[in-house]
Design a protein around this motif. Sequence first.
Motif, PDB file in Angstrom:
ATOM      1  N   PRO A   6       9.330 -37.758 -27.553  1.00 55.29           N
ATOM      2  CA  PRO A   6      10.348 -38.693 -27.040  1.00 55.29           C
ATOM      3  C   PRO A   6      11.261 -38.020 -26.004  1.00 55.29           C
ATOM      4  CG  PRO A   6      10.977 -37.943 -29.220  1.00 55.29           C
ATOM      5  CD  PRO A   6       9.612 -37.383 -28.958  1.00 55.29           C
ATOM      6  N   LEU A   7      10.619 -37.559 -24.934  1.00 53.53           N
ATOM      7  CA  LEU A   7      11.311 -36.883 -23.846  1.00 53.53           C
ATOM      8  C   LEU A   7      10.853 -37.471 -22.517  1.00 53.53           C
ATOM      9  CD1 LEU A   7      10.749 -33.162 -24.967  1.00 53.53           C
ATOM     10  CD2 LEU A   7      12.860 -34.488 -25.262  1.00 53.53           C
ATOM     11  N   GLN A   8      11.784 -37.635 -21.596  1.00 55.60           N
ATOM     12  CA  GLN A   8      11.406 -37.975 -20.226  1.00 55.60           C
ATOM     13  C   GLN A   8      11.159 -36.677 -19.480  1.00 55.60           C
ATOM     14  OE1 GLN A   8      14.113 -40.505 -18.017  1.00 55.60           O
ATOM     15  NE2 GLN A   8      13.253 -39.860 -16.060  1.00 55.60           N
ATOM     16  N   LEU A   9       9.923 -36.501 -19.023  1.00 56.01           N
ATOM     17  CA  LEU A   9       9.559 -35.290 -18.302  1.00 56.01           C
ATOM     18  C   LEU A   9       9.863 -35.454 -16.819  1.00 56.01           C
ATOM     19  CD1 LEU A   9       6.169 -34.416 -20.057  1.00 56.01           C
ATOM     20  CD2 LEU A   9       8.513 -33.889 -20.771  1.00 56.01           C
ATOM     21  N   PRO A  10       9.918 -34.360 -16.067  1.00 51.99           N
ATOM     22  CA  PRO A  10      10.254 -34.456 -14.643  1.00 51.99           C
ATOM     23  C   PRO A  10       9.246 -35.292 -13.871  1.00 51.99           C
ATOM     24  CG  PRO A  10      10.358 -32.176 -15.393  1.00 51.99           C
ATOM     25  CD  PRO A  10       9.739 -32.955 -16.497  1.00 51.99           C
ATOM     26  N   LYS A  11       9.760 -36.074 -12.930  1.00 56.52           N
ATOM     27  CA  LYS A  11       8.911 -36.860 -12.035  1.00 56.52           C
ATOM     28  C   LYS A  11       9.000 -36.293 -10.629  1.00 56.52           C
ATOM     29  CE  LYS A  11       9.243 -41.102 -14.751  1.00 56.52           C
ATOM     30  NZ  LYS A  11       9.580 -42.550 -14.763  1.00 56.52           N
ATOM     31  N   ARG A  65      35.885 -29.075   0.347  1.00 60.12           N
ATOM     32  CA  ARG A  65      37.314 -28.898   0.052  1.00 60.12           C
ATOM     33  C   ARG A  65      37.855 -27.619   0.680  1.00 60.12           C
ATOM     34  NH1 ARG A  65      40.194 -32.502  -0.412  1.00 60.12           N
ATOM     35  NH2 ARG A  65      41.655 -31.470  -1.845  1.00 60.12           N
ATOM     36  N   TYR A  66      37.021 -26.562   0.756  1.00 58.29           N
ATOM     37  CA  TYR A  66      37.449 -25.328   1.421  1.00 58.29           C
ATOM     38  C   TYR A  66      37.854 -25.596   2.872  1.00 58.29           C
ATOM     39  CZ  TYR A  66      34.909 -22.887  -2.377  1.00 58.29           C
ATOM     40  OH  TYR A  66      34.452 -22.437  -3.588  1.00 58.29           O
ATOM     41  N   CYS A  67      37.223 -26.587   3.478  1.00 61.78           N
ATOM     42  CA  CYS A  67      37.491 -26.923   4.884  1.00 61.78           C
ATOM     43  C   CYS A  67      38.615 -27.941   5.030  1.00 61.78           C
ATOM     44  CB  CYS A  67      36.228 -27.464   5.530  1.00 61.78           C
ATOM     45  SG  CYS A  67      34.837 -26.311   5.530  1.00 61.78           S
ATOM     46  N   GLY A  68      39.185 -28.388   3.920  1.00 61.08           N
ATOM     47  CA  GLY A  68      40.246 -29.382   3.967  1.00 61.08           C
ATOM     48  C   GLY A  68      39.758 -30.809   4.061  1.00 61.08           C
ATOM     49  N   ALA A  69      38.449 -31.015   3.900  1.00 59.79           N
ATOM     50  CA  ALA A  69      37.875 -32.356   4.010  1.00 59.79           C
ATOM     51  C   ALA A  69      37.961 -33.105   2.687  1.00 59.79           C
ATOM     52  CB  ALA A  69      36.419 -32.255   4.458  1.00 59.79           C
ATOM     53  N   ASP A  70      37.830 -34.415   2.756  1.00 64.26           N
ATOM     54  CA  ASP A  70      37.705 -35.247   1.570  1.00 64.26           C
ATOM     55  C   ASP A  70      36.246 -35.230   1.111  1.00 64.26           C
ATOM     56  OD1 ASP A  70      40.410 -36.073   1.557  1.00 64.26           O
ATOM     57  OD2 ASP A  70      39.974 -37.572   3.086  1.00 64.26           O
ATOM     58  N   VAL A  71      36.043 -35.240  -0.192  1.00 64.89           N
ATOM     59  CA  VAL A  71      34.692 -35.175  -0.760  1.00 64.89           C
ATOM     60  C   VAL A  71      34.412 -36.435  -1.551  1.00 64.89           C
ATOM     61  CG1 VAL A  71      33.260 -33.988  -2.485  1.00 64.89           C
ATOM     62  CG2 VAL A  71      34.578 -32.663  -0.825  1.00 64.89           C
ATOM     63  N   ASP A  72      33.211 -36.965  -1.402  1.00 67.70           N
ATOM     64  CA  ASP A  72      32.765 -38.103  -2.199  1.00 67.70           C
ATOM     65  C   ASP A  72      31.317 -37.839  -2.608  1.00 67.70           C
ATOM     66  OD1 ASP A  72      32.778 -40.511  -3.534  1.00 67.70           O
ATOM     67  OD2 ASP A  72      33.283 -41.732  -1.779  1.00 67.70           O
ATOM     68  N   PHE A  73      30.804 -38.705  -3.462  1.00 64.34           N
ATOM     69  CA  PHE A  73      29.489 -38.487  -4.049  1.00 64.34           C
ATOM     70  C   PHE A  73      28.615 -39.725  -3.887  1.00 64.34           C
ATOM     71  CE2 PHE A  73      32.674 -35.980  -6.231  1.00 64.34           C
ATOM     72  CZ  PHE A  73      32.123 -34.708  -6.195  1.00 64.34           C
ATOM     73  N   VAL A  74      27.309 -39.484  -3.935  1.00 61.37           N
ATOM     74  CA  VAL A  74      26.312 -40.557  -3.913  1.00 61.37           C
ATOM     75  C   VAL A  74      25.499 -40.413  -5.187  1.00 61.37           C
ATOM     76  CG1 VAL A  74      24.351 -41.561  -2.700  1.00 61.37           C
ATOM     77  CG2 VAL A  74      26.222 -40.508  -1.389  1.00 61.37           C
ATOM     78  N   ASP A  75      25.407 -41.480  -5.959  1.00 62.98           N
ATOM     79  CA  ASP A  75      24.748 -41.398  -7.266  1.00 62.98           C
ATOM     80  C   ASP A  75      23.271 -41.046  -7.121  1.00 62.98           C
ATOM     81  OD1 ASP A  75      24.698 -41.420 -10.009  1.00 62.98           O
ATOM     82  OD2 ASP A  75      25.236 -43.535 -10.236  1.00 62.98           O
ATOM     83  N   ILE A  76      22.662 -40.632  -8.231  1.00 63.14           N
ATOM     84  CA  ILE A  76      21.312 -40.078  -8.204  1.00 63.14           C
ATOM     85  C   ILE A  76      20.247 -41.127  -8.484  1.00 63.14           C
ATOM     86  CG2 ILE A  76      22.145 -37.796  -8.826  1.00 63.14           C
ATOM     87  CD1 ILE A  76      21.101 -38.303 -11.688  1.00 63.14           C
ATOM     88  N   ASP A  77      19.044 -40.801  -8.089  1.00 62.45           N
ATOM     89  CA  ASP A  77      17.868 -41.608  -8.388  1.00 62.45           C
ATOM     90  C   ASP A  77      17.515 -41.420  -9.866  1.00 62.45           C
ATOM     91  OD1 ASP A  77      14.713 -41.635  -8.688  1.00 62.45           O
ATOM     92  OD2 ASP A  77      15.180 -42.885  -6.948  1.00 62.45           O
ATOM     93  N   PRO A  78      17.235 -42.499 -10.603  1.00 64.37           N
ATOM     94  CA  PRO A  78      16.975 -42.362 -12.047  1.00 64.37           C
ATOM     95  C   PRO A  78      15.683 -41.629 -12.374  1.00 64.37           C
ATOM     96  CG  PRO A  78      16.603 -44.623 -11.330  1.00 64.37           C
ATOM     97  CD  PRO A  78      17.238 -43.909 -10.178  1.00 64.37           C
ATOM     98  N   ASP A  79      14.776 -41.506 -11.409  1.00 62.51           N
ATOM     99  CA  ASP A  79      13.508 -40.833 -11.660  1.00 62.51           C
ATOM    100  C   ASP A  79      13.519 -39.372 -11.231  1.00 62.51           C
ATOM    101  OD1 ASP A  79      12.249 -43.076 -12.786  1.00 62.51           O
ATOM    102  OD2 ASP A  79      11.667 -43.830 -10.817  1.00 62.51           O
ATOM    103  N   THR A  80      13.984 -39.095 -10.016  1.00 62.04           N
ATOM    104  CA  THR A  80      13.929 -37.724  -9.495  1.00 62.04           C
ATOM    105  C   THR A  80      15.197 -36.937  -9.787  1.00 62.04           C
ATOM    106  OG1 THR A  80      14.862 -38.309  -7.332  1.00 62.04           O
ATOM    107  CG2 THR A  80      12.473 -38.523  -7.603  1.00 62.04           C
ATOM    108  N   TRP A  81      16.305 -37.637 -10.105  1.00 62.12           N
ATOM    109  CA  TRP A  81      17.601 -37.022 -10.428  1.00 62.12           C
ATOM    110  C   TRP A  81      18.222 -36.351  -9.201  1.00 62.12           C
ATOM    111  CZ3 TRP A  81      14.572 -34.304 -14.828  1.00 62.12           C
ATOM    112  CH2 TRP A  81      14.060 -35.286 -15.699  1.00 62.12           C
TER     113      TRP A  81
END
Length: 386
Positions: free
Chosen positions: A282-287, A88-104
């Motif tokens: 009952p926790l999901q630990l990092p993968k 955004r500082y450069c005046g560009a449009d920003v979009d996102f790509v969703d995350i992997d459910p295991d590695t985040w």
Amino acid sequence: MIPYGRQQIDQADIDAVVEVLHSDWLTQGPGIARFEAALAERCGAQYGVAVCNATAALHIACLAAGLGPGDHLWTSPNTFLASANCGRYCGADVDFVDIDPDTWNLCADKLEAKLKLAKQKGCLPKVVVPVAFSGQSCDMARIKALSLEYGFTIIEDASHAVGADYLGKPVGCGDYADMTVFSFHPVKIITTGEGGLILTNRPELAEHLQRLRSHGMTRDPAQMTEASHGPWYYQQTELGYNYRITDLQAALGLSQLQKLDGFLARRRALVARYDRLLAGLPLQLPKRQAGAESAWHLYVVRLKPESGIAHKAFFEALRAAGIGVNLHYIPVHTQPYYRALGFQTGDFPEAERYYAEALSLPMYAGLSDAEQDIVVSAIRSALGQP
């Protein structure tokens, strides 16, 4: 209170800074080049450009990549705001790509699918910013292959990943990114107080980054539009910024760099203890991402539905017990600024599910085994476990 992160400063660090205070150079001196060269050598890169913070590093990396109005930058929604704001500082449009459910981390499968659709629509990204969340690389080999197919520049936000490895090489070596950005904030792996650095193997990018961090100014006759007027002469050839780092910060960073292996070893030992002590809860630990050796800036767990406690209540119970847990991160697209640009809840559901369950536990080189045991005991108590 046991914090989620903190710096580890010793007498050698203090002495290094005091030595600069007694020198002729507090800023724009030789210590900066020494720090840049040392970290570049450590990571197997050709060039390092140090700046005042990692946000500034991301900004000028985008500018050096030619990002501007009408262009598109894509990044992960599970990151700090700077990974998106730099576009955004450069005046560009920003979009996102969703995350992997295991590695985040940013999901390479979702990236490929989004690229195919963007090509059909004629709106491919000029820059993709994969984020090495918690210190662990994304599937960078796959992302690199996609960059060759779709023609985008890769700026790896490795703010969490100083000292990490990927496919047997240091993060920052340049095999999988055009530019790699590190952060030296006090909670990171090593610190300069505030500070950032960009690694690249492309000389034209390094030269451009050096100009951009210092007002767009050069003293190199080869870059000037006319002959020099004399030894005092310089030219501003483009709009740049005052993003310079000081020799005081560089001295601290160089001293800290000498201890990087020890910091990494301690963090990895703490990770192994967490993995063992939290097993069965009952926790999901990092993968782990295949081929990635994390620097473990963060140790994040996710609360499973069967835990019997609400996410907020779990967080508050640990804080009340003196455990300075945190949450990394609020999905960027849900922030009011990005909602005003058209993003909505539901746009990136995996990142939103992650946010509803995640918790960052204390993780820093100075954390003792006894303090870690207190953290685990508080977690067990909050979960109603003996």
